[in-house]
Design a protein around this motif. Structure first.
Motif, PDB file in Angstrom:
ATOM      1  N   VAL A 194     -15.644   1.190 -42.021  1.00 56.73           N
ATOM      2  CA  VAL A 194     -16.542   0.060 -42.220  1.00 56.73           C
ATOM      3  C   VAL A 194     -16.843  -0.602 -40.869  1.00 56.73           C
ATOM      4  O   VAL A 194     -16.003  -0.593 -39.961  1.00 56.73           O
ATOM      5  CB  VAL A 194     -15.920  -0.958 -43.212  1.00 56.73           C
ATOM      6  N   ARG A 195     -18.072  -1.106 -40.727  1.00 55.91           N
ATOM      7  CA  ARG A 195     -18.429  -1.853 -39.518  1.00 55.91           C
ATOM      8  C   ARG A 195     -19.003  -3.197 -39.939  1.00 55.91           C
ATOM      9  O   ARG A 195     -19.802  -3.267 -40.865  1.00 55.91           O
ATOM     10  CB  ARG A 195     -19.470  -1.098 -38.690  1.00 55.91           C
ATOM     11  N   VAL A 196     -18.563  -4.242 -39.277  1.00 51.02           N
ATOM     12  CA  VAL A 196     -19.066  -5.582 -39.567  1.00 51.02           C
ATOM     13  C   VAL A 196     -19.593  -6.176 -38.273  1.00 51.02           C
ATOM     14  O   VAL A 196     -18.933  -6.113 -37.249  1.00 51.02           O
ATOM     15  CB  VAL A 196     -17.927  -6.487 -40.118  1.00 51.02           C
ATOM     16  N   TRP A 197     -20.807  -6.713 -38.294  1.00 48.25           N
ATOM     17  CA  TRP A 197     -21.256  -7.463 -37.127  1.00 48.25           C
ATOM     18  C   TRP A 197     -22.015  -8.700 -37.571  1.00 48.25           C
ATOM     19  O   TRP A 197     -22.498  -8.777 -38.697  1.00 48.25           O
ATOM     20  CB  TRP A 197     -22.031  -6.594 -36.143  1.00 48.25           C
ATOM     21  N   GLY A 198     -22.098  -9.683 -36.674  1.00 47.72           N
ATOM     22  CA  GLY A 198     -22.609 -10.990 -37.047  1.00 47.72           C
ATOM     23  C   GLY A 198     -21.486 -12.004 -36.968  1.00 47.72           C
ATOM     24  O   GLY A 198     -20.390 -11.690 -36.505  1.00 47.72           O
ATOM     25  N   GLN A 199     -21.764 -13.223 -37.414  1.00 55.31           N
ATOM     26  CA  GLN A 199     -20.754 -14.268 -37.286  1.00 55.31           C
ATOM     27  C   GLN A 199     -20.468 -14.946 -38.618  1.00 55.31           C
ATOM     28  O   GLN A 199     -21.359 -15.082 -39.464  1.00 55.31           O
ATOM     29  CB  GLN A 199     -21.251 -15.360 -36.328  1.00 55.31           C
ATOM     30  N   VAL A 200     -19.219 -15.355 -38.784  1.00 56.38           N
ATOM     31  CA  VAL A 200     -18.857 -16.261 -39.870  1.00 56.38           C
ATOM     32  C   VAL A 200     -18.091 -17.397 -39.212  1.00 56.38           C
ATOM     33  O   VAL A 200     -16.984 -17.193 -38.706  1.00 56.38           O
ATOM     34  CB  VAL A 200     -17.983 -15.570 -40.935  1.00 56.38           C
ATOM     35  N   ILE A 201     -18.715 -18.578 -39.170  1.00 56.11           N
ATOM     36  CA  ILE A 201     -18.083 -19.676 -38.448  1.00 56.11           C
ATOM     37  C   ILE A 201     -17.334 -20.562 -39.427  1.00 56.11           C
ATOM     38  O   ILE A 201     -17.881 -21.033 -40.421  1.00 56.11           O
ATOM     39  CB  ILE A 201     -19.131 -20.466 -37.646  1.00 56.11           C
ATOM     40  N   PHE A 202     -16.043 -20.705 -39.152  1.00 59.99           N
ATOM     41  CA  PHE A 202     -15.150 -21.470 -40.008  1.00 59.99           C
ATOM     42  C   PHE A 202     -14.371 -22.406 -39.101  1.00 59.99           C
ATOM     43  O   PHE A 202     -13.753 -21.958 -38.136  1.00 59.99           O
ATOM     44  CB  PHE A 202     -14.211 -20.505 -40.748  1.00 59.99           C
ATOM     45  N   ASP A 203     -14.439 -23.684 -39.386  1.00 60.27           N
ATOM     46  CA  ASP A 203     -13.739 -24.682 -38.593  1.00 60.27           C
ATOM     47  C   ASP A 203     -14.119 -24.563 -37.110  1.00 60.27           C
ATOM     48  O   ASP A 203     -13.265 -24.609 -36.222  1.00 60.27           O
ATOM     49  CB  ASP A 203     -12.219 -24.496 -38.776  1.00 60.27           C
ATOM     50  N   GLY A 204     -15.403 -24.352 -36.868  1.00 61.41           N
ATOM     51  CA  GLY A 204     -15.906 -24.333 -35.498  1.00 61.41           C
ATOM     52  C   GLY A 204     -15.701 -23.035 -34.748  1.00 61.41           C
ATOM     53  O   GLY A 204     -16.108 -22.912 -33.604  1.00 61.41           O
ATOM     54  N   LYS A 205     -15.026 -22.064 -35.393  1.00 59.65           N
ATOM     55  CA  LYS A 205     -14.760 -20.808 -34.687  1.00 59.65           C
ATOM     56  C   LYS A 205     -15.243 -19.613 -35.505  1.00 59.65           C
ATOM     57  O   LYS A 205     -15.175 -19.623 -36.728  1.00 59.65           O
ATOM     58  CB  LYS A 205     -13.262 -20.655 -34.405  1.00 59.65           C
ATOM     59  N   ASP A 206     -15.713 -18.598 -34.781  1.00 62.45           N
ATOM     60  CA  ASP A 206     -16.165 -17.370 -35.438  1.00 62.45           C
ATOM     61  C   ASP A 206     -14.945 -16.556 -35.845  1.00 62.45           C
ATOM     62  O   ASP A 206     -14.121 -16.197 -35.002  1.00 62.45           O
ATOM     63  CB  ASP A 206     -17.046 -16.576 -34.459  1.00 62.45           C
ATOM     64  N   GLN A 264     -10.743 -13.105 -30.096  1.00 61.91           N
ATOM     65  CA  GLN A 264      -9.480 -13.831 -29.911  1.00 61.91           C
ATOM     66  C   GLN A 264      -8.938 -14.423 -31.210  1.00 61.91           C
ATOM     67  O   GLN A 264      -7.860 -15.001 -31.231  1.00 61.91           O
ATOM     68  CB  GLN A 264      -9.626 -14.922 -28.834  1.00 61.91           C
ATOM     69  N   THR A 265      -9.693 -14.255 -32.310  1.00 60.47           N
ATOM     70  CA  THR A 265      -9.233 -14.817 -33.578  1.00 60.47           C
ATOM     71  C   THR A 265      -8.110 -13.965 -34.174  1.00 60.47           C
ATOM     72  O   THR A 265      -8.192 -12.745 -34.187  1.00 60.47           O
ATOM     73  CB  THR A 265     -10.407 -14.863 -34.581  1.00 60.47           C
ATOM     74  N   GLU A 266      -7.069 -14.655 -34.635  1.00 54.01           N
ATOM     75  CA  GLU A 266      -5.968 -13.967 -35.314  1.00 54.01           C
ATOM     76  C   GLU A 266      -6.373 -13.690 -36.754  1.00 54.01           C
ATOM     77  O   GLU A 266      -6.640 -14.609 -37.516  1.00 54.01           O
ATOM     78  CB  GLU A 266      -4.713 -14.849 -35.328  1.00 54.01           C
ATOM     79  N   VAL A 267      -6.384 -12.413 -37.139  1.00 54.55           N
ATOM     80  CA  VAL A 267      -6.845 -12.074 -38.474  1.00 54.55           C
ATOM     81  C   VAL A 267      -5.915 -12.638 -39.551  1.00 54.55           C
ATOM     82  O   VAL A 267      -6.347 -13.070 -40.628  1.00 54.55           O
ATOM     83  CB  VAL A 267      -7.049 -10.545 -38.613  1.00 54.55           C
ATOM     84  N   THR A 268      -4.614 -12.694 -39.263  1.00 54.48           N
ATOM     85  CA  THR A 268      -3.680 -13.232 -40.259  1.00 54.48           C
ATOM     86  C   THR A 268      -3.923 -14.718 -40.498  1.00 54.48           C
ATOM     87  O   THR A 268      -3.792 -15.207 -41.619  1.00 54.48           O
ATOM     88  CB  THR A 268      -2.224 -13.014 -39.806  1.00 54.48           C
TER      89      THR A 268
END
Lengths: 283, 252
Positions: B61-73, B78-82
């Motif tokens: 699977v490939r995902v591109w684009g943004q989902v901004i939650f609490d000011g961060k994508d 650098q986002t921790e997936v957990t």
């Protein structure tokens, strides 16, 4: 048409029953031979004493050296291969999943599973020479671990693959890492199967003669040190069968009977433990 | 519109060569129920699962684009997936309790985050089982295997388990479709209560359920966002012809 189907059904039924008879029949005959020939020679001294007059010609004493030696060799190797095998299986299932590396490792393990144990014995011996070890309990344990490892790892690999993927997802969705999911969810879910894998390896390990022949050696003494040679039941059977003395040959069957009973006890114990572990398994 | 919980910006998802979501851009309002509706295979579940980074568990699977939650994508490197999955919870279509007791299922998440004291865990387990409406049925057998519960109870247990990590968003993937009507109704009423404190995004096949529960509706068709707005407007006065056709039952 329907008559042909009927005949086909009959033929396959006969073939299946024949297979069953061959399998169960040969097993029953092996057991019968061991019991009929071994039981008369079996006595308390066999179980509680070390050999008197040497393992090769001695008609007196017992095989306590081989019983304890086999338990130490197979027990040690099974514990080691359980730890290593579980790590390999979890790596294959959780981290390497469907990569080319995983396929290569699986192929290698399948090949290793089929290699005759005398080859492991020879390899283990070379390894020991290189490490500066002589024939010893430790050398035997290391070699038997190599024999058991592919069995444990591949069997566990298959067992873990059976766990529903949604279970991992449930854990990931809570923010668990792959390691946490492996330890806390997959190991619990597959506990009974993992135990069966260990039993499979223990059975192979405790019954193997060729791999411990050069590496653990043989002795009349009890195994008290990792650095000293250790006796084993399969080799006891081998040596006792090879003598010209009929009484000692009868003792070989008694030794085989003891080995069979030990395996039976371990199997029954594992069964009951498996039942307890099944309590929480999600189907 | 009230404050926004999730800003989806140009989100695309593809399985191999097949693109299943195209350029989705929409704001999900906080502490409301947003329902994703649309015919089978239109990408509803994929959209839902890509909001908590669960979509990427599928091979290829490939995902591109943004989902901004609490000011961060949440897709930033650098986002921790957990961390994302802890704060944005997912309730699956079929309940899958973990292979342990009822108590340990609810305590599973808190334990992951280092809570060890028995008294604290006891309190969390009771509070979340009450929030999921399961406490009275299981309080005498908390240490029984979770697998022994009925499927409706299992789904409420999964809800309690999800709530126990204190997420801010709850993603619900057709969570009542495997349940009997009474169990389904229980889950629905729980979710309606929970929206006071949680942002809820739900996928549903059942239009009546969306009408009953949703504050906002998002209509997907063949991987594209066709229409989005307050539930009353979308249901009573759809602007797009495709939405009208779908709501009229011309395709499923």
């Amino acid at each position: 048409m329907s008559r042909l189907k009927y005949v086909e059904e009959r033929i396959f039924l006969v073939l299946m029953v024949a297979s069953l008879v061959i399998v169960v029949g040969s097993l029953a005959m092996i057991l019968a031979t061991v019991v009929v020939r071994g039981l008369p020679a079996l006595n308390l001294a066999m179980l509680t004493q070390t050999p008197r007059g040497g393992y090769y010609l001695g008609k007196e004493g017992g095989i306590l050296n081989a019983i304890t030696g086999s338990l130490a060799l197979a027990g040690g190797a099974t514990v080691l291969s359980f730890v290593l095998g579980l790590a390999v299986a979890l790596y294959l299932q959780v981290f390497a999943t469907d990569t080319r590396l995983a396929h290569t490792i699986r192929l290698a393990l399948d090949v290793l599973w089929g290699i005759p144990s005398i080859v492991y014995g020879a390899f283990g011996f070379t390894l020991m020479l290189w490490m500066g070890l002589r024939a010893s309990l430790l050398g035997g344990i290391i070699t038997l671990t190599l024999v058991e490892l592919p069995i444990v790892a591949r069997a566990m690999d298959e067992v873990i693959a059976m766990a529903p993927f949604e279970l991992r997802e449930a854990s990931y969705a809570l923010g668990a890492t792959r390691l946490e999911t492996a330890w806390r969810v997959l190991v619990r879910q597959t506990g009974p199967g993992l135990l069966t894998a260990v039993l499979l390896a223990l059975g192979r390990g405790i019954g193997d003669a060729a791999s411990v022949l050069f590496t653990a050696g043989y002795t009349d003494r009890l195994p008290t040190s990792l650095m000293r040679p250790a006796a084993s039941l399969p080799l006891a059977v081998f040596f006792q069968l090879g003598t010209p003395v009929p009484e000692v040959r009868a003792r070989a069957h008694a030794s085989a009977l003891v080995l069979t009973i030990i395996i039976l006890i371990i199997s029954i114990a594992t069964r009951s433990l498996t039942g307890r572990l099944k309590r929480h398994v999600i189907r | 519109m009230e404050d926004t919980a999730l800003q989806i910006r140009g989100l695309n998802v593809a399985y191999g060569d097949q693109q299943v979501l195209r350029d989705i851009t929409v704001d999900i309002p906080a502490r409301q129920i947003t329902a994703i509706i649309g015919p089978s295979g239109c990408g509803k579940t994929t959209l839902l699962r890509s909001l908590c980074r669960m979509a990427e568990l599928v091979e290829g699977v490939r995902v591109w684009g943004q989902v901004i939650f609490d000011g961060k994508d949440i897709y930033a490197p650098q986002t921790e997936v957990t961390e994302v999955r802890k704060r944005i919870g997912l309730l699956a279509q079929r309940p899958f309790p973990l292979p342990m007791s009822i108590y340990d299922n609810v305590a599973y998440g808190p334990r992951l985050y280092g809570i060890r004291q028995r008294a604290v865990l006891d309190e969390i387990v009771e509070r979340q089982l009450r929030a999921a409406g399961l406490w009275d049925e299981v309080k005498d057998r908390l240490h029984a295997p979770a697998s022994a519960l009925s499927i409706g109870q299992q789904q409420r247990l999964c809800l309690a388990r999800g709530l126990a990590v204190e997420p801010e968003v709850l993603l619900c993937d057709e969570v009542t479709s495997a349940l009997d009507p009474l169990s389904a109704q229980r889950i629905e009423s729980r979710l309606l209560e929970l929206k006071a404190n949680y942002t809820i995004v739900m996928v549903t096949h059942v239009l009546r359920q969306a009408r009953r529960m949703a504050d906002y509706v998002l209509f997907l068709y063949l991987g594209e966002l066709v229409e989005y707005g307050p539930a009353g407007e979308v249901f009573n006065n759809p602007r797009q012809a495709r939405t009208r056709a779908y709501l009229a039952g011309e395709f499923y």
